[in-house]
Write an enzyme that holds these catalytic residues in place. Structure first.
Site, PDB file in Angstrom:
ATOM      1  N   HIS A 137       0.812  -1.215   0.000  1.00 23.06           N
ATOM      2  CA  HIS A 137       0.000   0.000   0.000  1.00 23.06           C
ATOM      3  C   HIS A 137       0.849   1.271   0.000  1.00 23.06           C
ATOM      4  CE1 HIS A 137       0.454  -0.127   4.515  1.00 23.06           C
ATOM      5  NE2 HIS A 137       0.496   1.176   4.345  1.00 23.06           N
ATOM      6  N   ASP A 167       0.049  -7.640   1.419  1.00 31.91           N
ATOM      7  CA  ASP A 167       0.439  -6.232   1.516  1.00 31.91           C
ATOM      8  C   ASP A 167       1.962  -6.085   1.551  1.00 31.91           C
ATOM      9  OD1 ASP A 167       0.050  -3.503   1.577  1.00 31.91           O
ATOM     10  OD2 ASP A 167      -0.159  -3.396   3.757  1.00 31.91           O
ATOM     11  N   GLY A 243       3.378   6.551   8.160  1.00 34.10           N
ATOM     12  CA  GLY A 243       4.775   6.753   7.769  1.00 34.10           C
ATOM     13  C   GLY A 243       5.670   5.613   8.216  1.00 34.10           C
ATOM     14  N   ASN A 244       5.223   4.854   9.241  1.00 32.32           N
ATOM     15  CA  ASN A 244       5.965   3.672   9.690  1.00 32.32           C
ATOM     16  C   ASN A 244       5.754   2.473   8.768  1.00 32.32           C
ATOM     17  OD1 ASN A 244       5.791   4.743  12.946  1.00 32.32           O
ATOM     18  ND2 ASN A 244       7.614   3.644  12.287  1.00 32.32           N
ATOM     19  N   SER A 245       4.711   2.504   7.957  1.00 29.78           N
ATOM     20  CA  SER A 245       4.369   1.351   7.117  1.00 29.78           C
ATOM     21  C   SER A 245       5.551   0.926   6.255  1.00 29.78           C
ATOM     22  CB  SER A 245       3.190   1.698   6.210  1.00 29.78           C
ATOM     23  OG  SER A 245       2.022   1.868   6.961  1.00 29.78           O
ATOM     24  N   LEU A 300      -6.440 -26.371  -1.412  1.00 29.56           N
ATOM     25  CA  LEU A 300      -6.926 -27.694  -1.033  1.00 29.56           C
ATOM     26  C   LEU A 300      -8.288 -27.973  -1.670  1.00 29.56           C
ATOM     27  CD1 LEU A 300      -6.489 -30.260   0.621  1.00 29.56           C
ATOM     28  CD2 LEU A 300      -7.448 -29.063   2.605  1.00 29.56           C
ATOM     29  N   GLY A 301      -9.100 -26.929  -1.822  1.00 29.84           N
ATOM     30  CA  GLY A 301     -10.401 -27.104  -2.457  1.00 29.84           C
ATOM     31  C   GLY A 301     -11.518 -27.398  -1.480  1.00 29.84           C
ATOM     32  N   VAL A 302     -11.474 -26.780  -0.299  1.00 29.85           N
ATOM     33  CA  VAL A 302     -12.545 -26.950   0.685  1.00 29.85           C
ATOM     34  C   VAL A 302     -12.988 -25.584   1.196  1.00 29.85           C
ATOM     35  CG1 VAL A 302     -11.844 -29.234   1.494  1.00 29.85           C
ATOM     36  CG2 VAL A 302     -10.871 -27.193   2.569  1.00 29.85           C
ATOM     37  N   ILE A 304     -14.136 -24.132   4.783  1.00 30.27           N
ATOM     38  CA  ILE A 304     -14.034 -24.561   6.182  1.00 30.27           C
ATOM     39  C   ILE A 304     -14.564 -23.469   7.105  1.00 30.27           C
ATOM     40  CG2 ILE A 304     -12.107 -26.170   5.879  1.00 30.27           C
ATOM     41  CD1 ILE A 304     -10.197 -23.902   6.580  1.00 30.27           C
TER      42      ILE A 304
END
Length: 504
Positions: A137, A167, A243-245, A300-302, A304
């Protein structure tokens, strides 16, 4: 006045002066001497030794890591057209001069203008080639990037790899990289303990090379950012501000254990709760980002969901550990491995499945094509299956909404109305090739509303019995009559989940 009177007066005054002097001396003698001011004792060296040692550690860590931290300056150019200055009263009006562009009164045509929007974040140098780790970002949709080192040198930079789902981004210095460019050492975020001291470094509010200290407040935080993102945040009370990001969170060895990313606040600035991406999550995808490659994630295709006490009771589970399988996608790795709806995943590749977010992160971090062991709880017994993980594809868009037709069935105890699934409604909601009854109305404040049901949901099971139409829906409810709650399997926008509808 004669001499004798003067002599007498002198004698009297002399005697009085003598007596007064004696009294003063006597009073001064009887008064106790003034107490001397107590001397201040210096603070014991022994009592401050441990604090002095901690202070020295902070100073050494700051001195070690600051040269590796950069300020990331970004600029985005937005173009717009200046409004037409022509007169609303017509070109022949005497007031037309007030509505024309004074810089070009003969040409009232709109002109293109530019607005430069500037941003500031932080980053950490990760190698001597000039690669810098920061937040996605911080550099999203910008036109120009530059970085400023701790010694005030400034370089142009460019984006080489991004991953919006975590991110994270890697940018690279475009100019010739100095031979003395320092690079940070990465630590092990899994070894962190709640209560460990950490330091955050960055440029909050533009104040470059700012160091703050705090502790690890919690680990494994989720639901901090958008739900579709992969989240496993370190929570800290080290001050993090705008600004810390992108700046580092480091341990007392000066090693980077997190990338500062977000804050929880109602005022837009530090309120005691900050979040950092654990460096072990970063480490898995960083080599791909440095090469500018595409991040591939396992699937995995589930579908949950987490298990609460009510679900554990419905499924006769001994506790609420693990995650419940609510849907198994066709032709997926899960289906090929034999997973079934209603089973509980206890362990994935040797690690406990503690919740939906944690298991989702583990699966995503698995390389497509890799084989993993999954420990399931099926009918009260543990079973181990092997699944070959697939590759996560592009997510589908949201399904539409609309009116439904057909025969309605209203369940007053639930505050719920359902209808048969017609070809038109199946197409409208994205339920082609599905079976079930469609929710067409939910009474406000009803048990169905409390359970989270909404118009457009598809009920596919009631009390562990498959429901293909309204008749089966009635039969399943009839069998569940007398119970204080009913378990339902609901599909919403392609995602299934179990819900418990409690009777009034």
């Amino acid at each position: 006045m004669n001499a004798k009177k003067l002599q007498a007066i002198g004698i009297v005054l002399g005697v009085a002066l003598f007596v007064a002097t004696g009294l003063l001396i006597l009073t001064g003698t009887d008064r106790p001497p003034p107490a001397s001011a107590p001397s201040l004792r210096s603070v014991s060296t022994a009592s401050t030794a441990s604090l002095r040692q901690l202070s020295d550690t902070f100073a050494e860590v700051a001195e070690h890591i600051k040269p590796c931290v950069v300020s990331v300056h970004s600029e985005k150019v937005t173009k717009f057209r200046q409004p037409d200055w022509s007169s609303p009263f017509g070109d022949d009006s005497p007031f037309r001069w007030f509505f024309q562009d004074p810089r070009n009164p003969r040409s009232p045509q709109p002109r293109e203008r530019q607005f430069r929007q500037q941003g500031l974040g932080s980053g950490i140098v990760i190698d001597r080639d000039g690669d810098i780790l920061t937040n996605y970002h911080v550099v999203k949709d910008v036109d120009e990037i530059s970085v400023t080192l701790a010694d005030k040198r400034t370089f142009k930079a460019e984006i080489v790899g991004t991953d919006p789902k975590t991110d994270l981004a890697v940018i690279k210095i475009k100019d010739k990289v100095a031979r003395d460019l320092p690079a940070a050492e990465l630590g092990d975020s899994d070894s962190l303990r709640v209560g460990d001291w950490v330091l955050a470094v960055g440029a909050p509010f533009g104040y470059e090379q700012t160091v703050t200290a705090g502790i690890v407040s919690a680990k494994g935080r989720t639901n901090v950012l958008e739900p579709e993102m992969y989240q496993d945040f370190i929570q800290t009370d080290a001050a993090i501000n705008p600004g810390n990001s992108g700046g580092p969170l480091v341990d007392l060895h000066g090693k980077v254990i997190g990338i500062n990313t977000a804050i929880a606040t109602s005022v837009g600035q530090y309120a005691g709760v900050g979040f950092a991406i654990p460096i072990n999550m970063v480490r898995d995808i960083m080599p791909t980002l440095i090469k500018g490659g595409k991040i591939s994630r396992g699937m995995l295709g589930v579908i949950i969901q987490d298990i609460d006490d009510d679900l554990a009771k419905q499924f006769n589970l001994p506790n609420s550990q693990g995650v419940l399988v609510a849907q198994v996608n066709k032709d997926s790795a899960a289906e090929k491995a034999g997973l079934k709806v209603g089973e509980v995943i206890l362990r994935y590749n040797g690690k406990k499945a503690e919740g939906v977010r944690q298991l989702r992160n583990m699966v995503a971090a698995t390389a497509p094509g890799a084989k993993v062991e999954i420990v399931l709880l099926r009918n009260g017994k543990e079973r181990t299956v092997t699944a070959q993980i697939g590759e996560l594809a592009t997510e589908k868009g949201e399904a539409g909404t609309g009116e439904e037709g057909g025969e309605n069935e209203t369940t007053s105890d639930f505050g719920l109305t359902v209808a048969p699934l017609t070809p038109d409604s199946a197409k409208q909601y994205g339920y082609e090739k599905e079976e079930g009854v469609l929710v067409t109305a939910v009474e406000q404040g009803s048990p169905a509303a409390d359970a989270g049901l909404q118009v457009g949901d598809l009920i596919t099971e009631v009390a562990r019995q498959k429901v293909a139409g309204v008749d089966e829906y009635r039969d399943a409810l009839a069998k569940a009559k007398g119970k204080d709650s009913v378990l339902m399997l609901i599909k919403h926008e392609g995602t299934s989940r179990f819900v418990i509808v409690k009777l009034k």
